[in-house]
Enzyme design. Structure first.
Site, PDB file in Angstrom:
ATOM      1  N   ASP A  57      86.032 -60.549  -9.846  1.00 29.56           N
ATOM      2  CA  ASP A  57      84.710 -59.969 -10.033  1.00 29.56           C
ATOM      3  C   ASP A  57      84.731 -59.189 -11.351  1.00 29.56           C
ATOM      4  O   ASP A  57      85.334 -58.116 -11.434  1.00 29.56           O
ATOM      5  CB  ASP A  57      84.357 -59.023  -8.888  1.00 29.56           C
ATOM      6  CG  ASP A  57      84.129 -59.750  -7.557  1.00 29.56           C
ATOM      7  OD1 ASP A  57      84.740 -60.816  -7.357  1.00 29.56           O
ATOM      8  OD2 ASP A  57      83.350 -59.240  -6.733  1.00 29.56           O
ATOM      9  N   LYS A 106      76.526 -61.561  -9.460  1.00 27.71           N
ATOM     10  CA  LYS A 106      76.642 -60.467  -8.502  1.00 27.71           C
ATOM     11  C   LYS A 106      75.763 -59.312  -8.957  1.00 27.71           C
ATOM     12  O   LYS A 106      75.710 -58.985 -10.137  1.00 27.71           O
ATOM     13  CB  LYS A 106      78.112 -60.045  -8.398  1.00 27.71           C
ATOM     14  CG  LYS A 106      78.387 -58.865  -7.472  1.00 27.71           C
ATOM     15  CD  LYS A 106      79.889 -58.580  -7.432  1.00 27.71           C
ATOM     16  CE  LYS A 106      80.210 -57.285  -6.696  1.00 27.71           C
ATOM     17  NZ  LYS A 106      81.663 -56.999  -6.675  1.00 27.71           N
ATOM     18  N   LYS A 131      75.986 -62.978  -5.135  1.00 31.82           N
ATOM     19  CA  LYS A 131      76.610 -61.954  -4.306  1.00 31.82           C
ATOM     20  C   LYS A 131      75.803 -60.675  -4.423  1.00 31.82           C
ATOM     21  O   LYS A 131      75.621 -60.144  -5.517  1.00 31.82           O
ATOM     22  CB  LYS A 131      78.063 -61.706  -4.737  1.00 31.82           C
ATOM     23  CG  LYS A 131      78.765 -60.590  -3.940  1.00 31.82           C
ATOM     24  CD  LYS A 131      80.227 -60.460  -4.328  1.00 31.82           C
ATOM     25  CE  LYS A 131      80.894 -59.270  -3.665  1.00 31.82           C
ATOM     26  NZ  LYS A 131      82.335 -59.149  -4.033  1.00 31.82           N
TER      27      LYS A 131
END
Length: 321
Positions: free
Chosen positions: A158, A221, A257
């Site tokens: 991430d 995300k 996400k």
């Protein structure tokens, strides 16, 4: 609101779009503007949907399977990570039919602990990297951060974009960093954190989403969870539109996400309705939609038990993370 995006200038070849700073800027600023009123009205309408009985039980299990169970605190210890991994494997020890979560997300120096604790499972080990949460460091440091996590066994990375560069219009720099981190990931999947709370407008969220997708991000995300506001339904809708339209243009499926501030099963079900109604049922799977959360799992388990037995657990039946 739900129609597919028509790309500016009919530019469907992303290699041309990313060939130069001017082409990239022209593409991103040529994207249709987001109708703020329309987005927020759509989210409000979808928020009234009710999911009951068997559909609710299925949705609760899907939400559990879509959780990236996360601990990203300065006081994290190997013991805490091992405990979190045990919960990830068997969220409800009393019910062997309760599904495991999608991933456990930790800092790079604790990846090896999580990998060891999750041996023999299909649960991914995710790690934040690239000078999380600020993203403010040299590219060399960001790549070293990424490689350290991957070499320790992380299967998902991430990363955070440089919001300062993005907001200054240095789109090429942001794109180059995403491409470089994606290469450093090797076989690991890349989630690109936009930190939407700092992007200020839905138009910026749309542009940043396309930038992340063009750079090779496997997921876009919402947030680090360290900035308020974190994930919201409207920004998630805009990001879902981006991955849907990216798939329409390229044939490649990427994920979203939503992370930060999602704490209740009721909220999680609203997100799943949003996914279904915006991107489509093809995205109702953990490899295309995730929740980044810590406390959410407890409420999902409590609601799942209520569905099965008709009785609520007392709060002391779930672990305090």
């Amino acid at each position: 609101m739900t129609s597919s995006l028509v790309l500016p200038g009919d530019e469907t070849d992303l290699r041309e779009v990313t060939a130069s700073e001017s082409a990239l800027r022209r593409f991103l600023h040529g994207l249709p503007g987001v109708d703020q009123v329309g987005v927020e009205k759509r989210v409000a309408q979808l928020g009234t949907r009710s999911i009951k009985t068997d559909a609710k039980a299925w949705a609760l299990d899907l939400a559990i399977r879509a959780v990236d169970l996360t601990t990203l605190e300065g006081a994290d210890t190997p013991g805490k990570v091992r405990s979190l991994c045990a919960k990830a494997r068997r969220p409800d020890p009393a019910d062997p039919d309760c599904p495991p979560v999608a991933a456990v997300c930790v800092y790079p120096d604790l990846v090896a602990v999580a990998v060891d604790a999750l041996q023999g499972t299909d649960i991914d080990v995710a790690s934040v990297a690239t000078a999380f949460p600020s993203g403010r460091s040299s590219l060399d440091v960001k790549l070293a951060d990424t490689r350290m996590a991957v070499e320790a066994g992380a299967t998902e990375i991430d990363m955070v974009i440089d919001r300062g560069a993005f907001l200054s219009g240095r789109y090429g720099q942001v794109l180059e960093e995403i491409v470089a981190v994606k290469e450093a990931c090797g076989d690991a999947h890349l989630k690109v954190i936009l930190e939407t709370g700092e992007l200020a407008t839905y138009d910026n969220v749309r542009r940043a989403s396309w930038l992340a997708l063009a750079g090779g991000g496997d997921f876009v995300k919402t947030s680090t969870g360290k900035v308020s506001p974190a994930s919201t339904l409207p920004v998630t809708l805009v990001m879902l539109q981006a991955v849907r339209d990216f798939a329409s243009v390229t044939g490649e499926f990427r994920g979203v996400k939503s992370a930060g501030g999602i704490r209740t099963a009721k909220d999680a079900l609203k997100y799943l309705v949003l996914v279904n109604e915006t991107a489509g049922p093809e995205w109702l799977r953990p490899d295309r939609f995730r929740f980044g959360a810590s406390s959410l799992l407890n409420d999902l388990l409590m609601q799942r038990n209520k569905q099965r037995t008709g009785h609520y657990w007392t709060p002391d039946r779930v672990t305090i993370d």
